[in-house]
Design an enzyme around this catalytic site. Structure first.
Site, PDB file in Angstrom:
ATOM      1  CD  GLU A 100      -1.141  29.005  32.350  1.00  0.00           C
ATOM      2  OE1 GLU A 100      -1.202  28.833  33.768  1.00  0.00           O
ATOM      3  OE2 GLU A 100      -0.771  29.902  31.800  1.00  0.00           O
ATOM      4  CD  GLU A 109       0.875  24.296  33.223  1.00  0.00           C
ATOM      5  OE1 GLU A 109       1.763  25.585  33.821  1.00  0.00           O
ATOM      6  OE2 GLU A 109       1.000  24.967  32.285  1.00  0.00           O
TER       7      GLU A 109
HETATM    8  C1  BGP Z   1       2.632  28.332  33.533  1.00  0.00           C
HETATM    9  C2  BGP Z   1       2.504  28.121  31.576  1.00  0.00           C
HETATM   10  C3  BGP Z   1       3.517  27.152  31.725  1.00  0.00           C
HETATM   11  C4  BGP Z   1       4.672  26.871  32.716  1.00  0.00           C
HETATM   12  C5  BGP Z   1       3.963  27.965  34.113  1.00  0.00           C
HETATM   13  C6  BGP Z   1       4.781  27.937  34.929  1.00  0.00           C
HETATM   14  O1  BGP Z   1       1.975  29.747  33.606  1.00  0.00           O
HETATM   15  O2  BGP Z   1       1.541  26.925  31.194  1.00  0.00           O
HETATM   16  O3  BGP Z   1       3.903  27.507  30.331  1.00  0.00           O
HETATM   17  O4  BGP Z   1       6.275  28.232  32.400  1.00  0.00           O
HETATM   18  O5  BGP Z   1       2.799  28.384  34.296  1.00  0.00           O
HETATM   19  O6  BGP Z   1       5.707  29.145  34.981  1.00  0.00           O
HETATM   20  P1  BGP Z   1       7.221  29.656  34.587  1.00  0.00           P
HETATM   21  O7  BGP Z   1       8.009  29.037  33.436  1.00  0.00           O
HETATM   22  O8  BGP Z   1       6.774  31.152  34.386  1.00  0.00           O
HETATM   23  O9  BGP Z   1       7.487  29.955  36.444  1.00  0.00           O
END
Ligand code: BGP
Length: 480
Positions: free
Chosen positions: A185, A379
């Site tokens: 990201e 993701e």
């Molecule tokens: C993305 C990241 C991850 C992850 C996911 C979910 O932004 O790459 O590392 O954690 O989001 O986000 P969160 O854990 O804040 O719900």
């Protein structure tokens, strides 16, 4: 097995996704150094705390819990976890290497052999089951020393440190790992410069000037990694990885469409345009002017970017957002991580992330049309507060619904002609949340018995979604 013919290509890469700092734990074991993620306190105010002018990466264990230190102890339980991924039928598993396991401070010249050996074990364990690892070289965890002593990515020296690190891991693992990503990201720097680039407000580093300069350094580092990989083996595939949030104009007022265009350019496209096309886009100059940014670009930098663009475009997709020029409406926006106005046509997760599968079809068409390179959704998923029942089971139909609708959207986009390589939903096993540091914001097919203080048995349990996803993979997405 369903008889319906699948629209997904035969070799479609189904799997799941994690990041070292959010699941490994063992934060000081076998020579690992502290990372930026180790300095982030747990709790829903995590981002507020780190964005304050006083935050300077000093740990205060009398005041805060640091959940990333323990994670879900994957460092010791990886065999059990990978066996569960294999049971679901994963074709690929996206994970990241913890930079500070390999170079504990980041500026050493000799890597830490114990750290390297750990990932050999992980990759061998995956390959034993026929699971191909997909590796993010850096996922929100540069060595803390690089942030504190060098000021994070704002400092050009980071390019050399990253290059050394990337060279070590690519040379070591290129026979075991074909798919790579240079930064997780990368565009998150515009929203979370502390976690993403190791910048703190205190040093003035959280300014737009430093963020954009830091991105320039990351683009150079990314191209250098592509070069190293292709020199080793031209068949290795190296991708970029961006957060993509489909962005709508609030209404049909043309001024709001211009706002949406500018938002898309600045957030969704700026980084991938450079990494996938190999040059700064036409609108970059406008952004730099508006943000008062003067980039320090050295001789040879632009040629390097041009010579080594990425092979595919990886992205995360969780939500869409809405923008308007009306400041009052914008100010009323609730929750959505990336700011923006609530969309009356959509439901949102408990954290305000607006659920929009059709937005994913739009994203896939938009990104493929723009880059004409294979896309990889690395993701996607629904964060939710799961409840483990007396039979140690979680009835997570809400998660199945979310994933099903997004997989359907992927199918539609493939029907539109998009070249989609694979799908690795986020947090395939419950892990520490990046934005809140909480365990209770769960995404997994596998429940992990730990609370927000990382206390509990740590035992793993298959949720309802586990068998559902297994069937999705078995039928190559035709039985949802
Ligand atoms: C993305 C990241 C991850 C992850 C996911 C979910 O932004 O790459 O590392 O954690 O989001 O986000 P969160 O854990 O804040 O719900």
């Amino acid at each position: 097995m369903s008889n319906t013919k699948s629209i997904f290509p035969k070799n479609f890469l189904w799997g799941g996704s994690t990041a070292a700092n959010q699941l490994e734990g063992a934060y000081l074991e076998d020579g690992r150094g502290l990372s930026v993620a180790d300095a982030l306190p747990g709790g829903k105010d995590r981002f507020k705390i780190v964005a304050s002018p006083d935050f300077n990466f000093e740990l205060d264990e009398s005041k805060y819990v640091y959940p990333n230190h323990k994670g879900i102890d994957h460092y010791h339980r990886y065999k059990e976890d990978i066996a569960l991924f294999a049971k679901m039928g994963f074709k690929v598993y996206r994970l990241s290497i913890a930079w500070s396991r390999i170079f504990p401070n980041g500026d050493e010249t000799t890597p830490n052999e114990a750290g390297l050996a750990f990932y050999d074990n992980i990759f061998d364990e995956c390959l034993k089951y026929g699971i191909e690892p997909v590796v993010t070289i850096s996922h929100y965890e540069m060595p803390l020393h690089l942030a504190k002593e060098y000021g994070g990515w704002g400092n050009r020296k980071l390019v050399d440190f990253y290059e050394r690190y990337a060279k070590v891991v690519l040379e070591r693992y290129h026979t075991k790992v074909k798919y790579w990503m240079t930064f997780n990201e990368i565009n998150s720097a515009l929203h979370f410069p502390v976690m993403s680039q190791g910048l703190v407000m205190k040093t003035g580093a959280g300014s737009k000037q430093t963020i954009y300069q830091g991105l320039h350094h990351q683009f150079l580092a990314s191209s250098k990694a592509v070069k190293i990989a292709h020199d080793l083996n031209p068949d290795l595939e190296v991708g970029c990885m961006i957060i993509y949030a489909t962005t709508y104009a609030y209404d049909s007022n043309p001024i709001n469409h211009l706002k949406a265009l500018e938002y898309n350019q600045a957030f969704n496209f700026y980084c991938a345009d450079v990494q996938a096309k190999g040059e700064y886009p036409h609108y970059a100059k406008r952004i730099w002017k508006e943000e008062n940014v003067t980039l320090d670009i050295h001789d040879g930098d632009l040629e390097l970017l041009k010579a080594y663009p990425v092979d595919y475009v990886g992205f995360s997709y969780y939500m869409s957002t809405v923008v308007t020029t009306d400041e009052d409406v914008m100010a009323k926006s609730e929750g959505n991580l990336l700011s923006g106005v609530s969309n009356p046509f959509l439901e949102a997760s408990e954290w305000g992330w607006q659920i929009d599968p059709l937005g994913l079809r739009l994203a896939l068409n938009e990104l493929y049309g723009r880059y004409q390179k294979p896309l990889f959704i690395v993701e996607n998923g629904l964060g939710a507060k799961d409840v483990l029942d007396e039979n140690n089971f979680v009835e997570d139909d809400y998660r199945i619904d979310y994933l099903r609708s997004h997989i359907e959207a992927m199918g539609e986009a493939i029907g539109d002609g998009v070249d989609l390589m694979g799908y690795t939903p986020w947090g395939c096993i419950d892990l520490v949340s990046a934005s809140t540091g909480e365990m209770s914001k769960r995404y997994g097919f596998i429940y992990v018995d730990l609370d927000d203080n990382i206390e509990g048995s740590g035992d793993r349990y298959e949720k309802k979604s586990f068998n559902w996803y297994k069937k999705v993979i078995e039928t190559n997405g035709s039985d949802l």
